[in-house]
Design a protein around this motif. Structure first.
Motif, PDB file in Angstrom:
ATOM      1  N   SER A   1     -65.885 -14.928-101.325  1.00 45.64           N
ATOM      2  CA  SER A   1     -64.915 -14.380-100.170  1.00 45.64           C
ATOM      3  C   SER A   1     -66.032 -14.004 -99.003  1.00 45.64           C
ATOM      4  CB  SER A   1     -64.061 -13.598-100.954  1.00 45.64           C
ATOM      5  OG  SER A   1     -64.221 -12.900-100.915  1.00 45.64           O
ATOM      6  N   LEU A   2     -65.319 -14.208 -97.783  1.00 44.61           N
ATOM      7  CA  LEU A   2     -65.298 -13.250 -96.393  1.00 44.61           C
ATOM      8  C   LEU A   2     -64.397 -11.713 -96.969  1.00 44.61           C
ATOM      9  CD1 LEU A   2     -66.500 -15.421 -94.255  1.00 44.61           C
ATOM     10  CD2 LEU A   2     -68.097 -14.227 -95.862  1.00 44.61           C
ATOM     11  N   VAL A   3     -65.084 -10.660 -96.325  1.00 44.52           N
ATOM     12  CA  VAL A   3     -63.905  -9.296 -96.471  1.00 44.52           C
ATOM     13  C   VAL A   3     -64.456  -8.773 -95.335  1.00 44.52           C
ATOM     14  CG1 VAL A   3     -63.838  -7.794 -97.932  1.00 44.52           C
ATOM     15  CG2 VAL A   3     -64.174  -9.554 -99.197  1.00 44.52           C
ATOM     16  N   LEU A   4     -63.040  -8.961 -95.002  1.00 47.06           N
ATOM     17  CA  LEU A   4     -63.129  -8.220 -93.799  1.00 47.06           C
ATOM     18  C   LEU A   4     -62.970  -6.753 -94.134  1.00 47.06           C
ATOM     19  CD1 LEU A   4     -63.635  -7.317 -90.221  1.00 47.06           C
ATOM     20  CD2 LEU A   4     -61.060  -7.901 -90.478  1.00 47.06           C
ATOM     21  N   PRO A   5     -63.708  -5.737 -94.060  1.00 48.01           N
ATOM     22  CA  PRO A   5     -63.274  -4.194 -94.746  1.00 48.01           C
ATOM     23  C   PRO A   5     -62.283  -2.984 -93.203  1.00 48.01           C
ATOM     24  CG  PRO A   5     -65.623  -4.230 -94.685  1.00 48.01           C
ATOM     25  CD  PRO A   5     -65.153  -5.813 -94.138  1.00 48.01           C
ATOM     26  N   ARG A   6     -62.673  -2.554 -94.247  1.00 44.74           N
ATOM     27  CA  ARG A   6     -62.210  -0.888 -93.527  1.00 44.74           C
ATOM     28  C   ARG A   6     -61.558  -1.353 -91.909  1.00 44.74           C
ATOM     29  NH1 ARG A   6     -67.401   3.255 -93.849  1.00 44.74           N
ATOM     30  NH2 ARG A   6     -67.428   3.473 -95.859  1.00 44.74           N
ATOM     31  N   ILE A   7     -60.027  -1.804 -92.386  1.00 44.92           N
ATOM     32  CA  ILE A   7     -59.855  -2.122 -90.922  1.00 44.92           C
ATOM     33  C   ILE A   7     -59.181  -0.915 -89.890  1.00 44.92           C
ATOM     34  CG2 ILE A   7     -57.681  -3.895 -90.228  1.00 44.92           C
ATOM     35  CD1 ILE A   7     -57.804  -5.401 -92.078  1.00 44.92           C
ATOM     36  N   PHE A   8     -58.911  -0.369 -90.931  1.00 44.58           N
ATOM     37  CA  PHE A   8     -58.212   1.283 -90.144  1.00 44.58           C
ATOM     38  C   PHE A   8     -58.072   2.377 -91.717  1.00 44.58           C
ATOM     39  CE2 PHE A   8     -54.347   2.092 -92.600  1.00 44.58           C
ATOM     40  CZ  PHE A   8     -53.699   0.851 -92.293  1.00 44.58           C
ATOM     41  N   GLU A   9     -58.723   3.571 -91.220  1.00 41.68           N
ATOM     42  CA  GLU A   9     -58.710   4.459 -92.442  1.00 41.68           C
ATOM     43  C   GLU A   9     -57.825   5.487 -92.155  1.00 41.68           C
ATOM     44  OE1 GLU A   9     -60.487   8.385 -93.241  1.00 41.68           O
ATOM     45  OE2 GLU A   9     -60.794   7.327 -90.823  1.00 41.68           O
ATOM     46  N   VAL A  10     -57.340   6.101 -93.423  1.00 45.86           N
ATOM     47  CA  VAL A  10     -56.833   7.433 -93.059  1.00 45.86           C
ATOM     48  C   VAL A  10     -57.662   7.856 -94.236  1.00 45.86           C
ATOM     49  CG1 VAL A  10     -54.185   8.612 -93.631  1.00 45.86           C
ATOM     50  CG2 VAL A  10     -54.559   6.351 -92.237  1.00 45.86           C
ATOM     51  N   PHE A  11     -57.969   9.273 -93.920  1.00 49.67           N
ATOM     52  CA  PHE A  11     -58.627  10.320 -95.224  1.00 49.67           C
ATOM     53  C   PHE A  11     -59.683   9.434 -96.403  1.00 49.67           C
ATOM     54  CE2 PHE A  11     -54.694  12.571 -93.526  1.00 49.67           C
ATOM     55  CZ  PHE A  11     -54.771  13.657 -93.132  1.00 49.67           C
TER      56      PHE A  11
ATOM     57  N   SER B   1     -56.256  -5.296-100.401  1.00 53.11           N
ATOM     58  CA  SER B   1     -56.512  -4.075-100.724  1.00 53.11           C
ATOM     59  C   SER B   1     -56.713  -2.957-100.010  1.00 53.11           C
ATOM     60  CB  SER B   1     -57.791  -4.285-101.077  1.00 53.11           C
ATOM     61  OG  SER B   1     -59.081  -4.374-100.467  1.00 53.11           O
ATOM     62  N   LEU B   2     -56.214  -1.685-100.733  1.00 52.86           N
ATOM     63  CA  LEU B   2     -56.349  -0.472-100.681  1.00 52.86           C
ATOM     64  C   LEU B   2     -57.663   0.362-101.533  1.00 52.86           C
ATOM     65  CD1 LEU B   2     -54.962   1.819 -98.559  1.00 52.86           C
ATOM     66  CD2 LEU B   2     -53.854   2.334-100.137  1.00 52.86           C
ATOM     67  N   SER B   3     -58.645   0.641-100.591  1.00 51.23           N
ATOM     68  CA  SER B   3     -59.772   1.237-101.315  1.00 51.23           C
ATOM     69  C   SER B   3     -59.947   2.771-100.931  1.00 51.23           C
ATOM     70  CB  SER B   3     -60.954   0.922-101.175  1.00 51.23           C
ATOM     71  OG  SER B   3     -61.426   0.637 -99.906  1.00 51.23           O
ATOM     72  N   HIS B   4     -60.544   3.971-101.638  1.00 47.82           N
ATOM     73  CA  HIS B   4     -60.799   5.381-101.417  1.00 47.82           C
ATOM     74  C   HIS B   4     -61.910   5.508-101.602  1.00 47.82           C
ATOM     75  CE1 HIS B   4     -59.756   9.386-100.571  1.00 47.82           C
ATOM     76  NE2 HIS B   4     -60.814   9.265-102.242  1.00 47.82           N
ATOM     77  N   GLU B   5     -62.926   5.624-101.062  1.00 48.16           N
ATOM     78  CA  GLU B   5     -64.192   5.539-101.481  1.00 48.16           C
ATOM     79  C   GLU B   5     -64.760   7.032-101.362  1.00 48.16           C
ATOM     80  OE1 GLU B   5     -66.122   3.892 -98.331  1.00 48.16           O
ATOM     81  OE2 GLU B   5     -65.050   1.673 -98.984  1.00 48.16           O
TER      82      GLU B   5
END
Length: 226
Positions: A122-132, A174-178
């Protein structure tokens, strides 16, 4: 004999051609984006997956995923492998796959074990927006899915198997935390919706996975970035 036509013809040489085309598409994606690769931003991970289907045989299995993710410019390429299993017991007709001779059917208590294995790109567009350090990501891709089913007659001792392969398309959110505790670790909750295509099949032969299939998947991912 009667045939049913789905979105993709799936049998014989046509089946082989479809798989070859999928492999070429995957290769072209990696070659096209090769010049944009950042070799210091790869990610590998494992996932727990719960799958829901509209198929009576595989039903709603659970399984695991291993994946690799490679950022490319503003996008990323993700490669996944899924394996999920379902087991069930029921009372019904036991036969060897051919439905043209009902007198050979056996009424029996049946144990059935089904498996799905998928290779997805798949092609993924990451980090469309970020909060904390929480990020929203979206993606879309294609998959090659292989199904198998073994059923056993508990009283008769008979065993019959069925196999099928299908091509699908999907999207994911998806929702991710890094950067957990300052480490290059990521956790992610991902929802995926996939449609699998059907093909030609003979209606007097049992083909439990031949029809169009709708699949929803929920993943809990743990990734390591390096």
């Amino acid at each position: 004999m009667v045939f049913q036509f789905g979105f993709v013809v799936w049998g014989g040489r046509v089946k082989s051609d479809a798989v070859s085309l999928l492999m070429k598409i995957i290769a072209y994606i990696f070659i096209f984006f090769l010049s944009g690769i950042n070799i210091y931003s790869q990610e590998i991970g494992i996932s727990f997956a719960k799958v829901w289907t509209d198929n009576d045989e595989i039903q709603n299995p659970v399984g695991f995923i291993v994946y690799a993710f490679q950022p490319v410019w503003y996008f990323g390429v993700k490669l996944e492998y899924l394996s999920a299993n379902n087991e069930r017991n029921y009372y019904g007709l036991l036969n060897g796959g051919f439905l043209i001779n009902p007198k050979d059917f056996i009424q029996d208590s049946i144990f059935s074990k089904s498996n799905i294995q998928s290779i997805e790109v798949s092609l993924v567009l990451p980090r469309i927006f970020e909060v904390f350090n929480n990020y929203l990501n979206v993606g879309a891709g294609i998959s090659l899915d292989k199904f198998s089913r073994d059923k056993f007659g508990i009283n008769s001792g008979k065993k019959y198997s069925a196999y099928d392969s299908k091509i699908g398309i999907f999207y994911s959110i998806s929702l991710s935390h890094e950067n957990i505790f300052g480490l290059p670790v990521k956790i992610e909750v991902l929802f995926k919706h996939k449609g699998l295509m059907s093909g030609y099949y003979v209606t007097d032969v049992e083909k439990p996975f031949a029809d169009l299939m709708d699949i929803k998947e929920l993943q809990l991912n743990l990734g390591y970035k390096f």
